[in-house]
Scaffold this motif. Sequence first.
Motif, mmCIF file in Angstrom:
data_model
loop_
_atom_site.group_PDB
_atom_site.id
_atom_site.type_symbol
_atom_site.label_atom_id
_atom_site.label_comp_id
_atom_site.label_asym_id
_atom_site.label_seq_id
_atom_site.Cartn_x
_atom_site.Cartn_y
_atom_site.Cartn_z
ATOM 1 N N ASN A 60 0.809 -1.214 0.000
ATOM 2 C CA ASN A 60 0.000 0.000 0.000
ATOM 3 C C ASN A 60 0.846 1.270 0.000
ATOM 4 O O ASN A 60 0.333 2.376 -0.025
ATOM 5 N N HIS A 61 2.169 1.104 0.002
ATOM 6 C CA HIS A 61 3.082 2.235 -0.154
ATOM 7 C C HIS A 61 3.817 2.028 -1.475
ATOM 8 O O HIS A 61 4.825 1.309 -1.527
ATOM 9 N N LYS A 62 3.338 2.650 -2.524
ATOM 10 C CA LYS A 62 3.866 2.390 -3.859
ATOM 11 C C LYS A 62 5.365 2.618 -3.940
ATOM 12 O O LYS A 62 6.096 1.823 -4.562
ATOM 13 N N GLN A 63 5.850 3.684 -3.329
ATOM 14 C CA GLN A 63 7.272 3.997 -3.415
ATOM 15 C C GLN A 63 8.121 2.875 -2.815
ATOM 16 O O GLN A 63 9.118 2.445 -3.406
ATOM 17 N N ASN A 64 7.728 2.387 -1.635
ATOM 18 C CA ASN A 64 8.469 1.293 -0.995
ATOM 19 C C ASN A 64 8.359 0.002 -1.804
ATOM 20 O O ASN A 64 9.345 -0.716 -1.998
ATOM 21 N N ASP A 117 6.526 -1.244 -15.017
ATOM 22 C CA ASP A 117 5.594 -0.809 -16.060
ATOM 23 C C ASP A 117 5.041 -1.982 -16.856
ATOM 24 O O ASP A 117 3.848 -2.026 -17.172
ATOM 25 N N MET A 118 5.886 -2.935 -17.166
ATOM 26 C CA MET A 118 5.459 -4.067 -17.980
ATOM 27 C C MET A 118 4.700 -5.121 -17.182
ATOM 28 O O MET A 118 3.704 -5.677 -17.650
ATOM 29 N N ALA A 119 5.159 -5.391 -15.961
ATOM 30 C CA ALA A 119 4.647 -6.548 -15.225
ATOM 31 C C ALA A 119 3.638 -6.234 -14.131
ATOM 32 O O ALA A 119 2.819 -7.091 -13.780
ATOM 33 N N LEU A 120 3.672 -5.009 -13.580
ATOM 34 C CA LEU A 120 2.867 -4.744 -12.388
ATOM 35 C C LEU A 120 1.930 -3.541 -12.479
ATOM 36 O O LEU A 120 0.903 -3.498 -11.791
ATOM 37 N N ASN A 121 2.280 -2.564 -13.267
ATOM 38 C CA ASN A 121 1.590 -1.274 -13.221
ATOM 39 C C ASN A 121 0.071 -1.375 -13.391
ATOM 40 O O ASN A 121 -0.695 -0.804 -12.598
ATOM 41 N N ALA A 122 -0.384 -2.096 -14.395
ATOM 42 C CA ALA A 122 -1.825 -2.162 -14.678
ATOM 43 C C ALA A 122 -2.590 -2.816 -13.523
ATOM 44 O O ALA A 122 -3.631 -2.310 -13.078
ATOM 45 N N ASP A 123 -2.081 -3.942 -13.041
ATOM 46 C CA ASP A 123 -2.765 -4.637 -11.945
ATOM 47 C C ASP A 123 -2.700 -3.841 -10.647
ATOM 48 O O ASP A 123 -3.664 -3.827 -9.868
ATOM 49 N N MET A 124 -1.581 -3.178 -10.380
ATOM 50 C CA MET A 124 -1.491 -2.379 -9.161
ATOM 51 C C MET A 124 -2.418 -1.170 -9.227
ATOM 52 O O MET A 124 -2.952 -0.742 -8.201
ATOM 53 N N LYS A 125 -2.661 -0.633 -10.408
ATOM 54 C CA LYS A 125 -3.618 0.464 -10.542
ATOM 55 C C LYS A 125 -5.023 -0.015 -10.174
ATOM 56 O O LYS A 125 -5.778 0.692 -9.478
ATOM 57 N N THR A 126 -5.364 -1.221 -10.608
ATOM 58 C CA THR A 126 -6.665 -1.797 -10.247
ATOM 59 C C THR A 126 -6.780 -1.925 -8.731
ATOM 60 O O THR A 126 -7.823 -1.585 -8.136
ATOM 61 N N ILE A 127 -5.724 -2.399 -8.107
ATOM 62 C CA ILE A 127 -5.727 -2.582 -6.654
ATOM 63 C C ILE A 127 -5.805 -1.243 -5.934
ATOM 64 O O ILE A 127 -6.611 -1.048 -5.014
ATOM 65 N N TYR A 128 -4.971 -0.284 -6.346
ATOM 66 C CA TYR A 128 -4.962 1.021 -5.675
ATOM 67 C C TYR A 128 -6.297 1.751 -5.848
ATOM 68 O O TYR A 128 -6.807 2.355 -4.891
ATOM 69 N N ASP A 129 -6.860 1.705 -7.041
ATOM 70 C CA ASP A 129 -8.146 2.377 -7.280
ATOM 71 C C ASP A 129 -9.229 1.806 -6.377
ATOM 72 O O ASP A 129 -10.051 2.542 -5.809
ATOM 73 N N ALA A 147 -6.338 -9.395 -9.927
ATOM 74 C CA ALA A 147 -5.174 -8.537 -10.186
ATOM 75 C C ALA A 147 -4.051 -8.843 -9.202
ATOM 76 O O ALA A 147 -2.879 -8.961 -9.584
ATOM 77 N N TYR A 148 -4.419 -8.999 -7.919
ATOM 78 C CA TYR A 148 -3.378 -9.286 -6.930
ATOM 79 C C TYR A 148 -2.759 -10.661 -7.150
ATOM 80 O O TYR A 148 -1.549 -10.841 -6.940
ATOM 81 N N SER A 149 -3.534 -11.621 -7.575
ATOM 82 C CA SER A 149 -2.995 -12.956 -7.839
ATOM 83 C C SER A 149 -1.895 -12.892 -8.895
ATOM 84 O O SER A 149 -0.864 -13.581 -8.785
#
Length: 307
Positions: free
Chosen positions: A186-190, A203-215, A242-244
């Motif tokens: 829940n701390h994107k920077q860390n 950007d390739m492996a995590l960004n899209a799914d993490m956006k779903t989670i953060y939103d 997304a988290y899976s």
Amino acid sequence: MKSKKLEIEIPEGKTAVWRNGILTLIDEPEAFLHPPQARLLGKMLAKSTAGERQLFISTHSEDFLQGIIDAENKDVTIIRIDRKGSINEMSILNSAGIKEFWENPLLRYSDILSGLFHEKVVVCESDYDCLFYHAVLDAMCESEDEIAPDILFTHCGGKTRIKDVVKALKAINVPVVAISDFDLINHKQNFKGVTDALRIDWDMALNADMKTIYDDMNSKVGAWESIKETGRAGFRGETFVAYSRVESVCKSAGLFVVPVGEMECFDKMVTKTKKEWVYEVIEKCDLVNSPDLQEARKFVKEIAEFR
């Protein structure tokens, strides 16, 4: 007098060259020395390489190596040799890398250097995490009458420092695994700092799914606080899917996020602070057979088998 030249083959086509000087080869100079003496000897030898003198030293001692680095000799290079079958693989940490490593107090005043002499290092947030996971692994191996794998469990003093230790060990190709509580994500920077250190392309492996989670999570009051006590089971629908995918990517690179939220949630029947929880579980629970620790055993087994 003719110029002499010595060439030593090292990985990736690089060559070490020596001319017109004194070359000294020393094998395990720390033998039969107490740790403080080994460290002092390392420092003395590193400071004695003035002029054309060059030393090649093999060692299995963290203390001797610390002494070498303490001398702050700008010409020191560390080569880690990892034997795989009949093949020796070598990884090199040059003087610039050593300087960066040693200027970090976390790395300098810890047992991180011991990782050079182990087959794998597991980096945890705290020493209590190390104690629990190590105890579970040992108990599982003993129950199967197996030799425990050569793993160093070490802590880094909190999730914000995981990236520093991982980056340092990766620089010399030490196999490394990081364990973190669920609140890392829940701390994107860390979180991104750790994934970058493990060489995951965000950007390739995590960004899209993490956006779903953060939103999803940021739209709910108190969602992050509750998820730390439930872990991945607290996600629903698209967020769970997304988290899976995120979890799978992270595990494949060596990042294992505690699936139940945090270590203490492996056995919620014990309701104490982290320190007391660890002591209570290790001393009074059956680490091998307790149903409450089934998820913990599965988690530790995955970490031990990570390659």
